[in-house]
Each structure stands twice: as C-alpha cells, then as structure tokens.
Write a protein that holds these residues in place. Structure first.
Motif, PDB file in Angstrom:
ATOM      1  N   SER A  49      63.771 -10.736 119.814  1.00  0.00           N
ATOM      2  CA  SER A  49      64.416 -12.080 119.399  1.00  0.00           C
ATOM      3  C   SER A  49      63.683 -13.279 119.891  1.00  0.00           C
ATOM      4  O   SER A  49      63.638 -14.144 118.960  1.00  0.00           O
ATOM      5  N   VAL A  50      62.965 -13.296 121.034  1.00  0.00           N
ATOM      6  CA  VAL A  50      61.944 -14.198 121.546  1.00  0.00           C
ATOM      7  C   VAL A  50      60.961 -14.390 120.704  1.00  0.00           C
ATOM      8  O   VAL A  50      60.645 -15.616 120.277  1.00  0.00           O
ATOM      9  N   TYR A  51      60.274 -13.303 119.932  1.00  0.00           N
ATOM     10  CA  TYR A  51      59.309 -13.454 119.006  1.00  0.00           C
ATOM     11  C   TYR A  51      59.896 -14.173 117.791  1.00  0.00           C
ATOM     12  O   TYR A  51      59.149 -15.140 117.063  1.00  0.00           O
ATOM     13  N   HIS A  52      61.060 -13.938 117.124  1.00  0.00           N
ATOM     14  CA  HIS A  52      61.424 -14.806 116.043  1.00  0.00           C
ATOM     15  C   HIS A  52      61.740 -16.031 116.222  1.00  0.00           C
ATOM     16  O   HIS A  52      61.722 -16.827 115.397  1.00  0.00           O
ATOM     17  N   TYR A  57      59.600 -21.800 115.255  1.00  0.00           N
ATOM     18  CA  TYR A  57      59.467 -23.075 115.673  1.00  0.00           C
ATOM     19  C   TYR A  57      57.764 -23.314 115.360  1.00  0.00           C
ATOM     20  O   TYR A  57      57.126 -24.161 114.653  1.00  0.00           O
ATOM     21  N   PHE A  58      56.935 -22.304 115.536  1.00  0.00           N
ATOM     22  CA  PHE A  58      55.650 -22.391 115.802  1.00  0.00           C
ATOM     23  C   PHE A  58      54.882 -21.858 114.489  1.00  0.00           C
ATOM     24  O   PHE A  58      53.679 -21.973 114.096  1.00  0.00           O
ATOM     25  N   GLY A  59      55.671 -20.869 113.582  1.00  0.00           N
ATOM     26  CA  GLY A  59      54.936 -20.669 112.324  1.00  0.00           C
ATOM     27  C   GLY A  59      54.658 -19.098 112.407  1.00  0.00           C
ATOM     28  O   GLY A  59      54.520 -18.692 113.891  1.00  0.00           O
ATOM     29  N   THR A  60      54.795 -18.434 111.313  1.00  0.00           N
ATOM     30  CA  THR A  60      54.612 -16.774 111.630  1.00  0.00           C
ATOM     31  C   THR A  60      53.215 -16.321 111.316  1.00  0.00           C
ATOM     32  O   THR A  60      52.380 -17.262 110.748  1.00  0.00           O
ATOM     33  N   PRO A  61      52.659 -15.206 111.607  1.00  0.00           N
ATOM     34  CA  PRO A  61      51.515 -14.726 111.127  1.00  0.00           C
ATOM     35  C   PRO A  61      51.626 -14.682 109.738  1.00  0.00           C
ATOM     36  O   PRO A  61      52.552 -14.772 109.093  1.00  0.00           O
ATOM     37  N   VAL A  62      50.369 -14.053 109.093  1.00  0.00           N
ATOM     38  CA  VAL A  62      50.579 -13.916 107.542  1.00  0.00           C
ATOM     39  C   VAL A  62      51.636 -13.050 107.340  1.00  0.00           C
ATOM     40  O   VAL A  62      51.907 -12.096 108.098  1.00  0.00           O
ATOM     41  N   THR A  63      52.186 -13.200 106.007  1.00  0.00           N
ATOM     42  CA  THR A  63      53.174 -12.651 105.721  1.00  0.00           C
ATOM     43  C   THR A  63      53.386 -11.010 105.896  1.00  0.00           C
ATOM     44  O   THR A  63      54.405 -10.323 106.509  1.00  0.00           O
ATOM     45  N   LEU A  64      52.183 -10.151 105.482  1.00  0.00           N
ATOM     46  CA  LEU A  64      52.404  -8.810 105.594  1.00  0.00           C
ATOM     47  C   LEU A  64      52.442  -8.306 107.164  1.00  0.00           C
ATOM     48  O   LEU A  64      53.128  -7.576 107.656  1.00  0.00           O
ATOM     49  N   GLN A  65      51.622  -8.968 108.061  1.00  0.00           N
ATOM     50  CA  GLN A  65      51.515  -8.900 109.366  1.00  0.00           C
ATOM     51  C   GLN A  65      52.953  -9.051 110.038  1.00  0.00           C
ATOM     52  O   GLN A  65      53.438  -8.416 110.763  1.00  0.00           O
ATOM     53  N   HIS A  66      53.661 -10.162 109.773  1.00  0.00           N
ATOM     54  CA  HIS A  66      54.891 -10.576 110.372  1.00  0.00           C
ATOM     55  C   HIS A  66      55.966  -9.631 109.678  1.00  0.00           C
ATOM     56  O   HIS A  66      56.637  -9.084 110.701  1.00  0.00           O
ATOM     57  N   GLY A 200      61.693  -9.613 104.085  1.00  0.00           N
ATOM     58  CA  GLY A 200      61.046 -11.123 104.568  1.00  0.00           C
ATOM     59  C   GLY A 200      62.217 -11.764 104.651  1.00  0.00           C
ATOM     60  O   GLY A 200      62.268 -12.583 105.727  1.00  0.00           O
ATOM     61  N   VAL A 201      63.508 -11.746 104.128  1.00  0.00           N
ATOM     62  CA  VAL A 201      64.606 -12.409 104.486  1.00  0.00           C
ATOM     63  C   VAL A 201      65.010 -11.996 105.814  1.00  0.00           C
ATOM     64  O   VAL A 201      65.660 -12.819 106.605  1.00  0.00           O
ATOM     65  N   SER A 202      65.135 -10.642 106.026  1.00  0.00           N
ATOM     66  CA  SER A 202      65.506 -10.210 107.523  1.00  0.00           C
ATOM     67  C   SER A 202      64.756 -10.740 108.392  1.00  0.00           C
ATOM     68  O   SER A 202      65.290 -11.046 109.433  1.00  0.00           O
ATOM     69  N   ALA A 203      63.354 -10.921 108.135  1.00  0.00           N
ATOM     70  CA  ALA A 203      62.477 -11.154 109.305  1.00  0.00           C
ATOM     71  C   ALA A 203      62.660 -12.958 109.580  1.00  0.00           C
ATOM     72  O   ALA A 203      62.217 -13.275 110.423  1.00  0.00           O
ATOM     73  N   THR A 204      63.382 -13.602 108.705  1.00  0.00           N
ATOM     74  CA  THR A 204      63.413 -14.789 109.008  1.00  0.00           C
ATOM     75  C   THR A 204      64.937 -15.243 109.143  1.00  0.00           C
ATOM     76  O   THR A 204      65.405 -15.357 110.198  1.00  0.00           O
ATOM     77  N   TYR A 205      65.740 -15.564 107.989  1.00  0.00           N
ATOM     78  CA  TYR A 205      66.883 -16.205 107.914  1.00  0.00           C
ATOM     79  C   TYR A 205      68.080 -15.134 108.594  1.00  0.00           C
ATOM     80  O   TYR A 205      68.701 -15.550 109.533  1.00  0.00           O
ATOM     81  N   ILE A 206      68.028 -13.745 108.075  1.00  0.00           N
ATOM     82  CA  ILE A 206      69.285 -13.053 108.722  1.00  0.00           C
ATOM     83  C   ILE A 206      69.002 -13.107 110.335  1.00  0.00           C
ATOM     84  O   ILE A 206      69.983 -13.104 110.955  1.00  0.00           O
ATOM     85  N   ILE A 386      65.046 -23.879 106.715  1.00  0.00           N
ATOM     86  CA  ILE A 386      66.261 -23.247 107.016  1.00  0.00           C
ATOM     87  C   ILE A 386      66.069 -22.497 108.559  1.00  0.00           C
ATOM     88  O   ILE A 386      66.959 -22.626 109.478  1.00  0.00           O
ATOM     89  N   ILE A 387      64.858 -21.779 108.651  1.00  0.00           N
ATOM     90  CA  ILE A 387      64.770 -21.136 109.844  1.00  0.00           C
ATOM     91  C   ILE A 387      64.607 -22.302 111.161  1.00  0.00           C
ATOM     92  O   ILE A 387      65.047 -21.819 112.189  1.00  0.00           O
ATOM     93  N   TYR A 388      63.860 -23.110 110.823  1.00  0.00           N
ATOM     94  CA  TYR A 388      63.756 -24.261 111.945  1.00  0.00           C
ATOM     95  C   TYR A 388      65.119 -24.744 112.163  1.00  0.00           C
ATOM     96  O   TYR A 388      65.432 -25.154 113.359  1.00  0.00           O
ATOM     97  N   SER A 389      66.045 -24.996 111.210  1.00  0.00           N
ATOM     98  CA  SER A 389      67.365 -25.381 111.317  1.00  0.00           C
ATOM     99  C   SER A 389      67.911 -24.477 112.395  1.00  0.00           C
ATOM    100  O   SER A 389      68.726 -24.809 113.210  1.00  0.00           O
ATOM    101  N   ALA A 390      67.715 -23.025 111.882  1.00  0.00           N
ATOM    102  CA  ALA A 390      68.601 -22.381 112.832  1.00  0.00           C
ATOM    103  C   ALA A 390      68.061 -22.177 114.167  1.00  0.00           C
ATOM    104  O   ALA A 390      68.751 -22.160 115.248  1.00  0.00           O
ATOM    105  N   PHE A 391      67.047 -22.253 114.601  1.00  0.00           N
ATOM    106  CA  PHE A 391      66.096 -22.381 115.961  1.00  0.00           C
ATOM    107  C   PHE A 391      66.933 -23.525 116.609  1.00  0.00           C
ATOM    108  O   PHE A 391      67.185 -23.218 117.834  1.00  0.00           O
TER     109      PHE A 391
END
Length: 656
Positions: A49-52, A57-66, A200-206, A386-391
């Motif tokens: 949860s803390v990672y997400h 806020y600070f941005g994710t690693p490259v897509t495949l790694q994230h 990808g959507v699970s790792a961000t919005y959901i 959207i993800i910044y808004s959720a944060f």
C-alpha cells in the motif's frame, strides 16, 4: 444507531464472516497461529500500500517493472493468505506456499536485474525468460484458483490451449497456431499479456481506490451512509427497503464489492425489511439488486469508470456523466417497486422515535462527505491525474476524519487501513492478471474480432438480435467473476460486435459492462442474490429471480441507450437532456408499476402488458412515442383510480 448494528468489513461477526466466505472466495483468509508469520504478512500488505501511494505521488518505475512488482507482491499475498483447499489448515503456512511466495518474487527480481537484456532481445526469449515466464503463468493460474475458484483459471487455460492448438480447428476460429515459447514470452516480457492493460489498471487506479475505500471504512463512512439513509427514508412506507437501496448504492459505488456489501449492509437491512412485513425472498432481492447496482453509479463506479477511460482513451468525466442517468433510472426502478409492494401489502416504515435525525447524523459524521466532494473536484476540475487525485483524497480523508473524536483514526487505524486495502485488492488484482492471459491470447489470435463476427452473423441484419446475443454472452462470461475482470473480458470479446454495427465505443462498453455485472443477480450463478438469501432465509433461486425483476430497468435501459444515446447525455443540449430525463423517469415508473402489477389496486395482466409497452415507448426518446406513452399512462391511471374508488381492494397475503 448503535455502530454494532451495521458492522464494517473489519468488524464482521462470526456469522457474517462465514456467510461472506461461503459466497465470496476472496474472503477466505488464513488466520495464523504464529505471530511472526502474521507480522510478516501484515508488513508485506502495508508495504504494498505504501509503495502504491509513493508511486502515485513521485511516479512509477518503467511500466514492465512496476507491473511485475505489483503482480509479484499480490501473488505472494495470495500464497501467504489463502490455503490451497477449503479443508486446509488456516493457521499454519505449509512449506510449498512459502516456496511459491519466493518464486513469485523471483519473477519480478529477474525483470529488474535483466531489464535491459529483455528490451534488447526484442521478443526473442532466452531460456531464463522462458523459465520465469512459465513460473509466472503457473503461479497466476494457481492464485486465481485459490482466490476466485475454478471458473476464471479454467477459462484462461482454455484460451492458452486455443493459442497452442488453434491451427487444428476449422472455420472462423482457426488461426496459424503459436508455440509454447511464443505464448509464454508474450505473457511475460510484454505489456500485452499478464502485464497488460488489466493489471496496469489494477496497479494504478484500482489499488488506490480500494485503499481509499479502506480509509473511508475506517473513518465510519459506512455507518454514516446507513444512518443518513435511515434518517431520510426510514419513516416512509417500506422504509427499511429504501434504506437498503440508498446505503448499498453509495457503498457499492465506492468499493465495488457486491457480495461484501450484501453481507455487511444486508445483515442490518434485511432483518428490518422482514420485521416490517416484506417477504424474505423480496427482502434479500432488494439488498442484492441495490448492492450490485452500486458499480454502475458514479462517481467511482467501483473503479470501472477509470478502466473504461483507459481502454477507450477518453476522459473519465465523460464516462461518469454518461453513466449517471442510467444508474439513477436503475435505482428509481427498484424504489418504485419497493414502494408499490409496501402499498399493496399495507406495510409501514420505522417509527420516528427509533430513527436518527438528519441534522444529528450530519453533525456527527457529515464532515466525512468532504473527501468525496474533494475527489469530485480533483477528478472534474483540477486537471490532475486520476492516481494523483486518489492519493491526495486519501490524505484528505485522514485529515478530515480527525475533526471529530468518533471518526478520528489513530496510527493503528491508519496502519490497519493500509493492510486492509492491500488484502482487499488481492482478489481483483489476481483476476486482472488472469484476465491478461485471456486478453493476451485473444490479441494474438484475433479471437475477439472472430467472436464479434460470430455474434454479428448470428444476429443477421438485426441489431436487436445482435444485442440479445451480446447480452447473453456477457451474462455467461460474468458468472462467478468479479465485476472488473468481467468488464475487461466482455469489452474485449463482446463490445467489438456492437462497434462493428457503427455503435459508439462508449455506448458499446457501457452495454457490455451492465450485463456482465448483472450476472451477480442472474440465476443459476447469482452470487449476490445467494448471499442475500443466506441472510434472509429465503430460497436462493427465487431470490435471484426477484432480484432480476427489481433490476428490470437495468436490463432494459442498455437497449434503450444503444438505440438512442441521448439517455447517456451524449451530443445533446441541456434542454434536450432534461426532456430525455423526464420521459425516461416516467418510463421507469411505468416499468416498475407493470413489474409489480399494482397501482391503487392490483392491475390486470392485460393492462400490465400495455403499461410495459408504454414504458418502452417513453424510455426511447421520440416525440410521437412520448405522446403515445403519455396517453397510455393517463388511461391506465384513470382506470385504476376509478376502480379503486368503486371497489377498494383488501391487502393480499405476503408473496415473494
């Protein structure tokens, strides 16, 4: 109202927990005897949860790694939290689950270590790529079996076999065939297989919106919705049923968990409905239909709106606006039937002295609405992601909850919310990873377009038949699956059939989303209705069919907005939109009256058919049809009113 009357998910009674586990495999957690193992699991969930929150806020690693890290952590939680079989011990961790946990992390560690090599190989896998890819596929399928049951992994396996042996088929579904190496490579080192759009959507919005729901729950938002619904509707005719509709609708929009809503809210509302005289099948059906419908209700729609925005490449605000009127019509249809049933049976509401006061509820917990209004502002007007808004909204929720002692969260509450959010996200994330296999094979083989062509061929030149076949396909695909993976599957498999007819993509996606969702109340596999029957003591199948009747507007409205997208407020002026809303509301009232068969007195079956036809005319915006529909309303209302004056009808016995 006493808080214990409506326990939140983290404070379920033993009976509620058992019922939830029976119908919702995602709730079958281990409870470890070893404190050290329990602490390790909690730390992993909290860290995820803390990672997400950090990456939002600070941005994710490259897509495949994230995405690989997200999947690995989710898989690890599955093997730590979920026993392999129902009869397996829930207090100990077998050695093989510990091994599976390490294997899950190995798949993302390899991607982080050799990311440059993976990119440079450009689709030409080496032996290690294939080894870790094979491990990932097997782990995802086993995790899905534990969390969701056999349905989804079997579907993924069938698609995998289709990818391998499709060359042996004949007809439109034949393809050139792919090797094991090609399929595994596509699933593992690209962003179109397991690490595709769904995960990808699970790792961000959901994940973030599930986490937001966990914090709202800790602050007492569920209790606020229940108390507010009681204060507003509790005293009206059939009040407890209307309370169930209002409370479950709002909660369902936020958390997107139909079965969990049925168990938590329904444990409070269903006994109240039965107490004032509703039949047990009807009481259970009200809660089931209302809980499922929350996922079509803006602003959050159980996070489905954000996935739709991602898949269609359009603003979230456009989807939320389009979904608003149909969702309100759905709930209006339920309330109309509830009210008419109460009138027919002579049922009353709850006495005023046993209800909370609106102002008292607002004074005690009304400040909890601030995070929701803040979220709406961020999503519609701030221009932020959207993800910044959720944060930010999660942080605002914590701060706002501090305003009153009854809602204030301690450090322990915050930590528990972080853990609860990760645990709750596990089921959806695993399903999204498994759906990645299905969608990946469909992408490689062109299965989605072939299925769409098959549906269109069956429908011939008839749009109506094509819609009916698409509806059936969506309900079948959605049986027993979480709503979000169901939407992703139906959007991939069924929506193209409608788009090929020239229907706008947004309209097509909302159509398939509705019917994939309603699989939860459509027998023979109606999990939300079955859970409600478990609380009410009613018959499971009858509760399911009554749920369908209550949700009849939801089954009709999607057909209407396909034929006339004015119902979605698309390409229409304010005046036109208002006119559409008025006629649609009248149509739904007529539809509910026809379904319940009562207006002032019981309605003859012939008049019910006439009313139903008039409702359809009203719900499809057209001047001539509106005039005919209005004439039908006036004739039926006057006829029923005169008959009720001449021969008053005594209340019949209670029925389902």
């Amino acid at each position: 109202m006493d808080k214990q009357q409506n326990p939140q998910p983290e404070e379920l009674t033993k009976e509620q927990a058992e019922l939830l586990e029976k119908y919702d495999a995602e709730s079958r957690f281990r409870t470890f005897k070893s404190k050290s193992i329990a602490i390790i699991v909690s730390l992993l969930a909290i860290s995820l949860s803390v990672y997400h929150m950090y990456t939002s806020y600070f941005g994710t690693p490259v897509t495949l790694q994230h995405r690989s890290l997200h999947v690995a952590a989710i898989l690890a939680l599955v093997f730590l939290l979920y026993p392999p079989f129902k009869k397996s011990s829930r207090q100990t961790l077998p050695w093989y689950d510990f091994l599976f946990t390490l294997m899950a992390f190995s798949t993302t560690i390899y991607i982080f270590i050799d990311y440059v090599g993976i990119v440079n190989r450009g689709g030409l896998p080496n032996n290690l790529d294939l080894l870790f890819g094979g491990i990932l596929v097997v782990l995802v399928l086993e995790a899905a079996r534990r969390v969701t049951g056999w349905g989804l992994p079997v579907l993924a396996i069938l698609f995998f076999l289709y990818g391998l042996f499709g060359r042996e088929l004949s007809g439109i579904f034949r393809h050139r065939g792919y090797t094991w190496d090609e399929l595994v490579n596509f699933m593992y080192v690209t962003t179109e297989g397991i690490y595709g759009t769904a995960i990808g959507v699970s790792a961000t919005y959901i994940f973030l919106f599930i986490l937001f729901g966990a914090f709202l729950s800790k602050s007492g938002m569920g209790q606020f919705f229940n108390d507010m619904a009681l204060a507003i509707a509790g005293q009206t005719r059939g009040g407890p049923a209307k309370v169930a509709v209002i409370a479950s609708g709002f909660l369902g929009s936020i958390n997107g968990a139909a079965v969990a809503n049925v168990v938590t809210t329904g444990s409070f509302t269903i006994p109240l409905m039965k107490k004032i005289g509703y039949h047990r099948n009807f009481a259970g059906a009200v809660e089931a239909a209302a809980s499922v419908g929350g996922q079509i209700l803006p602003p959050i729609m159980g996070a489905a709106a954000f996935i739709m925005a991602e898949m269609l490449g359009i603003p979230y605000s456009q989807i939320a606006l389009a979904a608003l009127l149909p969702a309100l019509l759905f709930y209006l249809g339920i309330i109309v039937q509830i009210h008419l049933r109460a009138t027919k049976e002579g049922l009353r509401g709850i006495s005023k002295e046993n209800l909370p006061q609106v102002m008292a509820v607002l004074k005690e917990r009304g400040h909890l609405l601030i995070p929701l209004f803040f979220l709406l502002y961020m999503l519609f007007f701030s221009g932020r992601t959207i993800i910044y808004s959720a944060f930010l909204t999660i942080l605002v929720t914590i701060v706002v909850a501090m305003l009153r002692k009854t809602t204030r969260m301690s450090i322990k509450d915050i930590v528990e919310a972080l853990e609860s959010g990760a645990r709750t996200a596990v089921g959806v994330a695993v399903a999204c990873a498994t759906v990645g296999i299905v969608v990946g094979v469909a992408t490689m083989t062109g299965f989605g377009l072939k299925l769409a062509n098959g549906i269109v061929t069956l429908g011939g030149d008839s749009l109506l038949l094509t819609l009916i076949f698409t509806m059936i396909a969506c309900i079948v695909l959605g049986m027993g699956l979480p709503s979000i993976p169901t939407y992703i599957i139906t959007a991939t498999m069924a929506a193209p059939a409608l788009i090929s007819y020239g229907i706008e993509p947004l309209v097509a996606h909302l159509f398939v989303f509705y019917f994939g969702l309603f699989a939860n109340i459509t027998p023979p596999v109606a999990l939300a209705a079955f859970a409600a029957a478990g609380i009410s003591g009613g018959d499971q199948m009858r509760t399911g069919f009554v749920s369908m009747k209550l949700a009849i507007a939801g089954f009709i409205v999607p057909f209407m907005f396909v034929y006339n997208d004015s119902l979605l407020l698309i390409n229409t002026t304010f005046a036109e939109g208002a006119a559409v809303a008025v006629t649609a509301i009248l149509g739904v009232v007529m539809l509910g009256t026809a379904a319940e068969g009562y207006l002032f007195r019981s309605i003859h079956w012939v008049l019910r058919i006439v009313l139903f036809a008039g409702a359809i005319l009203f719900m499809n915006p057209n001047m001539v049809q509106d005039i005919i529909g209005l004439a039908i309303i006036l004739v039926v209302v006057l006829w029923q009113w005169r008959k009720s004056k001449k021969t008053p009808e005594t209340a019949p016995g209670l029925t389902a």
